[in-house]
Write a protein that holds these residues in place. Structure first.
Motif: not given
Length: 177
Positions: A108-119
């Motif tokens: 889940q933390d990796d998902a949040y990090a990917l969201r941050d990278a996309l934005v």
């Protein structure tokens, strides 16, 4: 500009160059993105999630770019019979994740990090590499309000954690009409 060209431009911005044989974008500069697609795959290949990543990467993703809706209004800059039309595309980045982490919380933390990278990638260029006039901005006529993200709860089976989230934003284009 045709909707297919807008879709291709957005997919290229997030995924890199188009790979004709696989119909995917396989050279993303965004950490954690394996492949970007413009359509749901007929065969969901596990290797696509980790494409281009170092061996042993714990979490990877496939991003599906989808435009479910568009809205058009006249901007009467040229009078009643000429001028500009504003076309607003509702864009969804559907992000599918696979993770080999020992704990679902890490996935889940990796998902949040990917969201941050996309934005963050979107913030680098509001035109998304020239694909549109602007994206991710507040557009009241289409009901879009900046960049919205919705997460799902991840699920773990046989040591593999799968997750999903969706990034929703408006992309604007102006055409003479």
């Amino acid at each position: 500009m045709a909707i297919a060209a807008v879709l291709d431009g957005i997919a290229c911005y997030f995924g890199g160059d188009f790979d004709e044989p696989t119909r995917t974008y396989r050279t993303s500069a965004i950490p954690g993105v394996g492949v970007v697609r413009r359509g749901a795959p007929k065969d969901d290949k596990a290797a696509d999630y980790f494409n281009g990543m170092q061996a042993g990467a714990r979490t990877g993703s496939v991003v599906l770019v989808f435009i479910p809706r568009q809205h058009e209004i006249r901007r009467a800059l040229g009078g009643e019979h000429s001028g500009l039309k504003q076309v607003v595309y509702e864009v969804l980045l559907r992000v599918f994740l696979r993770s080999n982490t020992s704990y679902a919380e890490d996935a889940q933390d990796d998902a949040y990090a990917l969201r941050d990278a996309l934005v963050e990638w979107m913030r680098r260029d509001r035109t998304l590499g020239g694909a549109v006039f602007q994206a991710g901005e507040h557009i009241t006529e289409a009901g879009a309000d900046g960049i919205d993200v919705e997460y799902s709860q991840s699920a773990t089976t046989a040591g593999l954690t799968k997750g999903y989230f969706e990034v929703r934003f408006a992309a604007v284009e102006f055409v003479e009409a």
